[in-house]
Design an enzyme around this catalytic site. Structure first.
Site, PDB file in Angstrom:
ATOM      1  N   ASN A  22     -18.966  36.517 -38.139  1.00 44.88           N
ATOM      2  CA  ASN A  22     -18.829  36.626 -36.678  1.00 44.88           C
ATOM      3  C   ASN A  22     -19.782  35.672 -35.973  1.00 44.88           C
ATOM      4  OD1 ASN A  22     -16.834  38.420 -35.434  1.00 44.88           O
ATOM      5  ND2 ASN A  22     -17.701  39.982 -36.765  1.00 44.88           N
ATOM      6  N   LEU A  98     -31.324  49.603 -32.673  1.00 42.30           N
ATOM      7  CA  LEU A  98     -32.382  49.184 -31.744  1.00 42.30           C
ATOM      8  C   LEU A  98     -32.855  50.383 -30.927  1.00 42.30           C
ATOM      9  CD1 LEU A  98     -30.610  45.910 -30.589  1.00 42.30           C
ATOM     10  CD2 LEU A  98     -32.638  46.029 -32.050  1.00 42.30           C
ATOM     11  N   ASN A 112     -21.960  44.470 -28.882  1.00 35.42           N
ATOM     12  CA  ASN A 112     -21.818  44.728 -30.318  1.00 35.42           C
ATOM     13  C   ASN A 112     -20.336  44.709 -30.669  1.00 35.42           C
ATOM     14  OD1 ASN A 112     -22.550  45.492 -33.012  1.00 35.42           O
ATOM     15  ND2 ASN A 112     -21.999  47.598 -32.540  1.00 35.42           N
ATOM     16  N   HIS A 114     -17.693  46.361 -33.454  1.00 33.29           N
ATOM     17  CA  HIS A 114     -17.632  47.453 -34.425  1.00 33.29           C
ATOM     18  C   HIS A 114     -16.236  47.496 -35.052  1.00 33.29           C
ATOM     19  CE1 HIS A 114     -18.752  51.260 -36.221  1.00 33.29           C
ATOM     20  NE2 HIS A 114     -17.573  51.734 -35.863  1.00 33.29           N
ATOM     21  N   GLU A 179     -11.627  40.442 -35.474  1.00 33.47           N
ATOM     22  CA  GLU A 179     -12.969  40.442 -34.859  1.00 33.47           C
ATOM     23  C   GLU A 179     -13.323  39.045 -34.364  1.00 33.47           C
ATOM     24  OE1 GLU A 179     -16.168  42.118 -37.184  1.00 33.47           O
ATOM     25  OE2 GLU A 179     -14.899  43.748 -37.904  1.00 33.47           O
TER      26      GLU A 179
END
Length: 193
Positions: A22, A98, A112, A114, A179
């Site tokens: 990615n 985090l 993000n 997923h 993705e």
């Protein structure tokens, strides 16, 4: 979230733990005219992460932090990101959670990706869990990061049909292809482009 555009692309850090596929797709996207971001920093918690090779290949600064002492590592990281004028963070297969404090410092500027259709299948081992539950579809989701795992506001999702022959590995590959397309689209959406 509207940040700088035009020639002043938004300085972005990508956090990785694994192969960095990615990351590679985001770097390629960042080099296009339509991209509102530039990838200026790569962070990993895994010194053996294959994705770190892209730092060398694309001449991007990198930092490996072990996160054994989370607070210490995050404070060090915040100072490095500040020094490098990083305005946005893209998590791409980053296997550390985090802290609220860290997320607060970049509120609304951490994305993000997923590998499931959130809110279903948060956390790890998503593909196996999807197959175990005999789902007909899975997919991927790009979302804003908040202090709860995989629970931030969803930006974009892509559905992937599961075939009877799919294994954890084949499903993961199918979803990864999507993705790589979804993350850039989600970034454009965040910048209202």
């Amino acid at each position: 979230m509207v940040l700088s555009t035009g020639n002043n692309k938004t300085r972005t850090a990508v956090f990785i733990s694994g192969t960095g596929s990615n990351l590679k797709s985001l770097v390629k996207f960042s080099k296009t005219k339509i991209s509102p971001i530039s990838i200026n920093f790569i962070v990993s918690n895994n010194p053996k992460s294959k994705g770190l090779n892209y730092a060398k290949k694309f001449k991007i600064k990198k930092k490996v932090l072990n996160f054994k002492n989370k607070k210490l590592s995050e404070n060090k990281l915040l100072s490095i990101l500040k020094k490098n004028n990083i305005e946005m963070i893209c998590l791409a297969g980053f296997m550390k959670i985090l802290s609220k404090n860290f997320i607060k410092k970049f509120k609304g500027k951490i994305l993000n990706i997923h590998p499931s259709l959130l809110p279903k299948y948060k956390g790890l081992n998503t593909h196996q869990r999807v197959l175990n539950n005999k789902e007909k579809y899975s997919g991927c989701t790009v979302h804003f990061v908040n202090s709860r795992l995989d629970s931030g506001i969803i930006i974009l999702q892509k559905k992937v049909k599961i075939s009877k022959k799919d294994t954890e590995s084949s499903l993961a590959k199918k979803i990864l292809v999507q993705e790589h397309k979804l993350y850039p689209k989600a970034i454009l959406k965040v910048f209202n482009l």
